[in-house]
Write a protein that holds these residues in place. Structure first.
Motif, short mmCIF file in Angstrom:
data_model
loop_
_atom_site.label_atom_id
_atom_site.label_comp_id
_atom_site.label_asym_id
_atom_site.label_seq_id
_atom_site.Cartn_x
_atom_site.Cartn_y
_atom_site.Cartn_z
N UNK A 223 -12.03 21.66 9.35
CA UNK A 223 -11.82 21.11 10.69
C UNK A 223 -10.54 21.65 11.32
N UNK A 224 -9.48 21.75 10.54
CA UNK A 224 -8.17 22.13 11.08
C UNK A 224 -8.15 23.56 11.58
N UNK A 225 -9.01 24.43 11.04
CA UNK A 225 -8.96 25.85 11.38
C UNK A 225 -10.29 26.38 11.93
N UNK A 226 -11.22 25.48 12.23
CA UNK A 226 -12.54 25.92 12.69
C UNK A 226 -12.47 26.77 13.95
N UNK A 227 -11.52 26.45 14.82
CA UNK A 227 -11.42 27.18 16.09
C UNK A 227 -10.26 28.16 16.12
N UNK A 228 -9.64 28.42 14.97
CA UNK A 228 -8.52 29.36 14.95
C UNK A 228 -9.02 30.77 15.23
N UNK A 229 -8.11 31.64 15.65
CA UNK A 229 -8.44 33.04 15.82
C UNK A 229 -8.28 33.77 14.49
N UNK A 230 -9.23 34.64 14.17
CA UNK A 230 -9.16 35.42 12.93
C UNK A 230 -9.29 36.90 13.28
N UNK A 231 -8.30 37.68 12.89
CA UNK A 231 -8.28 39.12 13.15
C UNK A 231 -8.20 39.84 11.81
N UNK A 232 -9.07 40.81 11.60
CA UNK A 232 -9.12 41.54 10.34
C UNK A 232 -8.60 42.96 10.57
N UNK A 233 -7.64 43.36 9.73
CA UNK A 233 -7.09 44.72 9.77
C UNK A 233 -7.78 45.54 8.69
N UNK A 234 -8.38 46.65 9.08
CA UNK A 234 -9.20 47.40 8.12
C UNK A 234 -9.00 48.90 8.29
N UNK A 235 -9.37 49.63 7.25
CA UNK A 235 -9.41 51.08 7.29
C UNK A 235 -10.86 51.54 7.29
N UNK A 236 -11.08 52.85 7.38
CA UNK A 236 -12.44 53.38 7.41
C UNK A 236 -13.20 53.00 6.15
N UNK A 237 -12.50 52.92 5.02
CA UNK A 237 -13.17 52.60 3.77
C UNK A 237 -13.58 51.12 3.72
N UNK A 238 -13.02 50.30 4.60
CA UNK A 238 -13.36 48.87 4.62
C UNK A 238 -14.34 48.55 5.75
N UNK A 239 -14.95 49.55 6.37
CA UNK A 239 -15.74 49.32 7.57
C UNK A 239 -16.87 48.31 7.35
N UNK A 240 -17.60 48.43 6.26
CA UNK A 240 -18.72 47.52 6.02
C UNK A 240 -18.22 46.08 5.86
N UNK A 241 -17.14 45.90 5.11
CA UNK A 241 -16.58 44.55 4.93
C UNK A 241 -16.07 44.00 6.26
N UNK A 242 -15.49 44.89 7.09
CA UNK A 242 -14.98 44.44 8.38
C UNK A 242 -16.11 43.97 9.29
N UNK A 243 -17.22 44.69 9.32
CA UNK A 243 -18.35 44.27 10.14
C UNK A 243 -18.95 42.97 9.61
N UNK A 244 -18.97 42.81 8.29
CA UNK A 244 -19.43 41.56 7.71
C UNK A 244 -18.52 40.41 8.13
N UNK A 245 -17.21 40.70 8.19
CA UNK A 245 -16.25 39.69 8.60
C UNK A 245 -16.53 39.19 10.02
N UNK A 246 -16.91 40.09 10.92
CA UNK A 246 -17.25 39.68 12.28
C UNK A 246 -18.40 38.69 12.28
N UNK A 247 -19.42 38.96 11.48
CA UNK A 247 -20.58 38.07 11.46
C UNK A 247 -20.28 36.75 10.75
N UNK A 248 -19.26 36.73 9.91
CA UNK A 248 -18.87 35.48 9.24
C UNK A 248 -17.94 34.64 10.11
N UNK A 249 -17.51 35.19 11.26
CA UNK A 249 -16.69 34.37 12.16
C UNK A 249 -15.37 34.97 12.56
#
Length: 461
Positions: A223-249
């Motif tokens: 509840x405390x963080x449901x509406x917080x902003x989440x920004x992921x810092x990634x490199x080219x090797x993390x691209x798939x995980x980064x796109x997954x992160x977008x779909x997870x919120x």
């Protein structure tokens, strides 16, 4: 349709390619060939997202974006600007013009659709804030304008402490927000102790990648963080995980090594959205609360629900989007009052209300419609999504006892749900009163079939 998108590009081939990619994901896509055309179409269509090329012939995409953000009719619409690859100057210019996102050429389909889904979520929150403010004005209440100038708090979670310190050094002097560094494995403990931030910047490499993904899910579940902003810092090797992160919120992605000014501008955008989300959560001042909130359950009351529902229905029909309307009735509620007393009955109503609210999105409307009956409206929702949500609500209500009687008896209740669908493209839009009647008939059908089930109204079928 999943939502309406306006694309503007002065090269016909580019427009066609982009339209095909977005239409394959079932977005309703409109096109504009010039900057002036884009401005006119945006005012006319009120899309959920606008994608601009940097060069629109008569105007730059940056000038069009700035004009859109100055116009009260379009200021709330997320804008993405397409920029050349590896052009830091163009990216920063896009963000300074007010763009919510930039997309780099060539457009990768996986990245494009993931970014679009994230922007659509932002659009839904912003649109609901605007809609609720308009409902407040229609009820005779006004809400003071807020410019979200109060500094926020940003937590940096790097793969290493050194990485987080590098981010903080780059941001120094570019933001007035408080910036703290936290170890990833200490974040949830800090939140438990009340140390909550508005934004969390997370390295895609934290904990080998899997821990960062798990942390995003944990932040969205609390509840405390449901509406917080989440920004992921990634490199080219993390691209798939980064796109997954977008779909997870996650709200945004930043490429590792990006210019500090770009990071600062992106965080500023996310901080603004977080403050908007906070305003959406709080919604109205105390005067409006007294007029529109049910004093027992804390849900909206019938007085608020009906004009708000009219607004959702009107906009859904104009935009060609569907919405779901449900009537939820607690089964055999009179027996609870007769057996255990009205005080226990009130406890049951309060707990059922909490479970419904906890199992719906922030933009959904849930109201006490009268007695033991509740109304739910879910904008931008397909029939499949609506049925799944209705089943989720039904299961949540009967999953465990909702109250304890004076003698210690656990009280479990069930609920019957009538579902109707509104909105969509073409045809004469049914009146809200007709949709309520359809949902009401479906509710009676659910009761007649044995209760504790979801029934679909004949119009939706």
């Amino acid at each position: 349709m999943a939502g309406r998108i306006l694309i503007a590009d002065n090269v016909p081939t580019n427009r066609i390619i982009l339209k095909v990619k977005l239409a394959s994901a079932f977005y309703d896509v409109s096109q504009a060939a010039t900057g002036s055309d884009a401005l006119a179409r945006a005012r006319e269509l009120r899309p959920n997202l606008i994608i601009l090329d940097g060069n629109l012939g008569d105007m730059t995409g940056y000038a069009v974006c700035a004009a859109l953000k100055k116009d009260p009719l379009t200021a709330h619409i997320p804008v993405a600007i397409i920029t050349p690859a590896h052009d830091t100057t163009a990216r920063i210019a896009a963000l300074k013009a007010g763009a919510d996102e930039f997309l780099t050429k060539p457009l990768d389909e996986l990245t494009l659709t993931a970014r679009v889904r994230a922007l659509m979520r932002a659009s839904a929150t912003s649109e609901e804030l605007r809609r609720r403010n308009e409902t407040a004005h229609a009820l005779g209440f006004s809400e003071p304008a807020s410019h979200f100038e109060t500094p926020g708090k940003i937590t940096l979670i790097g793969a290493t402490t050194e990485e987080a310190m590098t981010w903080r050094a780059g941001l120094r002097g570019m933001t007035s927000d408080e910036i703290v560094i936290e170890r990833g494995d200490h974040v949830l403990e800090a939140i438990y102790n009340g140390n909550v931030s508005d934004l969390y910047v997370i390295s895609a490499q934290f904990g080998g990648g899997a821990e960062g993904i798990r942390l995003i899910s944990d932040l969205r579940a609390r509840d405390a963080t449901r509406t917080c902003g989440i920004v992921v810092v990634h490199g080219q090797q993390d691209r798939r995980e980064a796109l997954m992160a977008l779909d997870l919120g996650a709200n945004d992605l930043i490429t590792r090594g990006a210019d500090p000014e770009e990071m600062a501008l992106r965080l500023r955008t996310q901080m603004r959205r977080k403050k908007e989300s906070d305003q959406l959560k709080q919604t109205f001042d105390e005067g409006l609360r007294l007029a529109t909130i049910d004093s027992l359950t804390g849900l909206y009351n019938r007085r608020y629900a009906l004009p708000h529902l009219e607004k959702i229905a009107k906009e859904s029909h104009e935009n060609g989007q569907h919405f779901a309307l449900m009537l939820v009735d607690i089964d055999r509620f009179k027996l609870v009052n007769d057996s255990y007393g009205h005080a226990v009955g009130d406890d049951v109503l309060v707990e059922v209300a909490h479970r419904m609210r906890d199992n719906l999105r922030g933009m959904d409307l849930v109201a006490r419609f009268g007695g033991e009956e509740f109304l739910v409206c879910m904008p931008m929702t397909t029939l499949m999504e609506a049925r799944a949500a209705a089943e989720r609500l039904r299961a949540a209500i009967c999953a465990r006892p909702v109250a304890i009687s004076a003698d210690g008896t656990p009280i479990t209740v069930s609920a019957s749900i009538g579902l109707a669908m509104g909105g969509g493209i073409g045809g004469q839009a049914p009146k809200v009163s007709d949709l309520i009647a359809i949902a009401d008939q479906a509710l009676y059908g659910a009761k007649a079939e044995g209760r504790n089930q979801v029934a679909l109204g004949s119009y939706a079928a």
